[in-house]
Design an enzyme around this catalytic site. Structure first.
Site, mmCIF file in Angstrom:
data_model
loop_
_atom_site.group_PDB
_atom_site.id
_atom_site.type_symbol
_atom_site.label_atom_id
_atom_site.label_comp_id
_atom_site.label_asym_id
_atom_site.label_seq_id
_atom_site.Cartn_x
_atom_site.Cartn_y
_atom_site.Cartn_z
ATOM 1 N N ASP A 1 30.946 -37.749 -65.310
ATOM 2 C CA ASP A 1 31.832 -37.235 -64.253
ATOM 3 C C ASP A 1 32.987 -36.372 -64.757
ATOM 4 O OD1 ASP A 1 30.613 -38.194 -61.892
ATOM 5 O OD2 ASP A 1 31.297 -40.217 -62.349
ATOM 6 N N ASP B 1 24.253 -35.395 -59.022
ATOM 7 C CA ASP B 1 25.677 -35.039 -59.048
ATOM 8 C C ASP B 1 26.079 -34.369 -60.364
ATOM 9 O OD1 ASP B 1 24.654 -37.426 -57.997
ATOM 10 O OD2 ASP B 1 26.615 -38.187 -57.456
HETATM 11 N N1 GLY Z 1 29.138 -38.667 -57.597
HETATM 12 C C1 GLY Z 1 28.940 -39.717 -56.678
HETATM 13 C C2 GLY Z 1 28.830 -39.327 -55.265
HETATM 14 O O1 GLY Z 1 28.519 -38.215 -54.889
HETATM 15 O O2 GLY Z 1 29.053 -40.208 -54.462
#
Ligand code: GLY
Length: 398
Positions: free
Chosen positions: A120, A182
């Site tokens: 992330d 993601d």
């Molecule tokens: N990256 C996690 C989501 O989109 O909830």
């Protein structure tokens, strides 16, 4: 001479008769965002001083004040609030907002000095420091981005050809190498770093990750899995599964949204037309399944449709992406994507989706993690981030 004057008069009349592209009032929507940002800052200061390590995360349906979270390495959303402040500053030019954006951004500096916890890092650092550097050009911001890009690259597995998204899920789930949709968004920081003084290898990592994700995270009908699980010895795909979607064989709305945004960005960064072809395929399947107001149910096969919760965050992400995508196409396709994005922004800017007086966030009706029972039909900070980003893009493209 007479002919030229007549020609000019005709051109003038023609220009006046063309419909303006502005079908939503961008300034009105951005003024609304600016007022909500002021309310949030007031709430965060709570009559005293602000703790810049506590970031707004969500406001649940039944509540009216922000739930804030500490900027720990496990908290993936900490970059969005500084990013909202940077966009707000870009719009308002208010020096006070700039000062707040700097302070919240700088509370994430420690990510430049710790090993990567998970993928992330792009969300965390590119939304905050990335926008900060874009608007201020501060060299110390660039150094943080470059250091964190190198840190993200340590999760790259050359046998598989992708970044390991969740090291923490390797053992408990027996997902030897996992890559989630993601993760595509984090590639933007790698592309940027490779072009701005960082290691050139970061570009190759981003391309490899995008290519392997294209082959592994999508089904033949261009709908997507959330997670691809790979064998670390052969690098082959073991299976595609879901984590935040309804089922392994359904299309989780935000997952597909990350894909549309991600491959649009990959096209911008590489100029490779295969990414644009792919964006068209995955966008068309998404647009075809939308309800009338263009804000998706949280999963396209969610139980209880038409009463299932929506996901305004997915709509904001796709609106922002498609404004850009529309610039890479010509004619009818360009118009179709522009109109779809505007329709999404119109819905999101209506009283159905804007919080208005009820709470200090921008938007209602996002769904974070339905299978986990968390953040259902809530205001969530990343919906606000992509909404204000989309409004700024819209304003610039008019
Ligand atoms: N990256 C996690 C989501 O989109 O909830």
């Amino acid at each position: 001479m007479k002919k030229i004057v007549l020609g000019l008069v005709f051109l003038g009349l023609y220009a006046c008769s063309q419909p303006t592209r502005e079908t939503i009032n961008a300034d009105e929507a951005l003024d609304y965002c600016a007022a909500q940002v002021d309310r949030t800052l007031h709430e965060l200061s709570n009559g005293g001083s602000i703790d810049y390590t506590m970031m707004p995360r969500n406001i649940m349906d039944s509540l009216t004040v922000w739930h804030t979270r500490k900027t720990t390495k496990e908290e993936w959303t900490s970059g969005f609030w500084p990013g909202v402040l940077w966009y707000d500053y870009e719009y308002t030019k208010d020096q006070k907002i700039k000062g707040e954006a700097e302070k919240f951004t700088e509370s994430l500096e420690y990510f430049a000095h710790i090993p990567a916890y998970d993928h992330d890092l792009g969300f965390l650092i590119f939304c905050s420091y990335g926008n900060g550097y874009r608007l201020t050009g501060k060299p110390e911001y660039k150094n943080v981005i470059l250091a964190v890009a190198d840190s993200l690259a340590t999760l790259y597995n050359p046998v598989v050809g992708t970044i390991l998204s969740w090291p923490r899920e390797v053992e408990p789930r027996n997902w030897p190498h996992n890559t989630i949709m993601d993760n595509l968004i984090n590639l933007e920081m790698l592309f940027w770093a490779a072009k701005n003084g960082g290691n050139k290898r970061l570009y190759d990592i981003a391309v490899s990750h995008a290519d392997k994700s294209m082959k592994s995270l999508f089904r033949p009908d261009y709908t997507s899995y959330h997670v691809a699980v790979f064998d670390t010895i052969t690098g082959n795909l073991i299976k595609g599964v879901t984590h935040q979607g309804y089922a392994d064989n359904t299309m989780w709305a935000r997952g597909q949204a990350w894909g549309i945004y991600g491959y649009t960005m990959c096209y911008r960064e590489t100029g490779d037309p295969k990414y644009l072809d792919f964006v068209e395929k995955i966008t068309d399947v998404y647009l075809k399944g939308l309800p009338e107001d263009y804000v998706p149910y949280w999963d396209f096969s969610a139980p209880g449709i038409p009463d299932a919760p929506r996901d305004a965050s997915a709509a904001a992400i796709v609106a922002s992406a498609l404004l850009e995508t529309s610039t890479y196409f010509e004619g009818k396709k360009s118009e179709e994507y522009w109109n779809a994005a505007v329709k999404m922004l119109e819905s999101l800017s209506s009283p159905v989706y804007q919080c208005r007086e009820s709470k200090p966030a921008f938007l209602l009706h996002s769904t974070g993690h339905w299978p986990g029972g968390s953040e259902i039909d809530a205001s969530i900070i990343y919906a606000d981030y992509y909404y204000i980003e989309a409004l700024m893009r819209y304003k610039k493209l008019l």
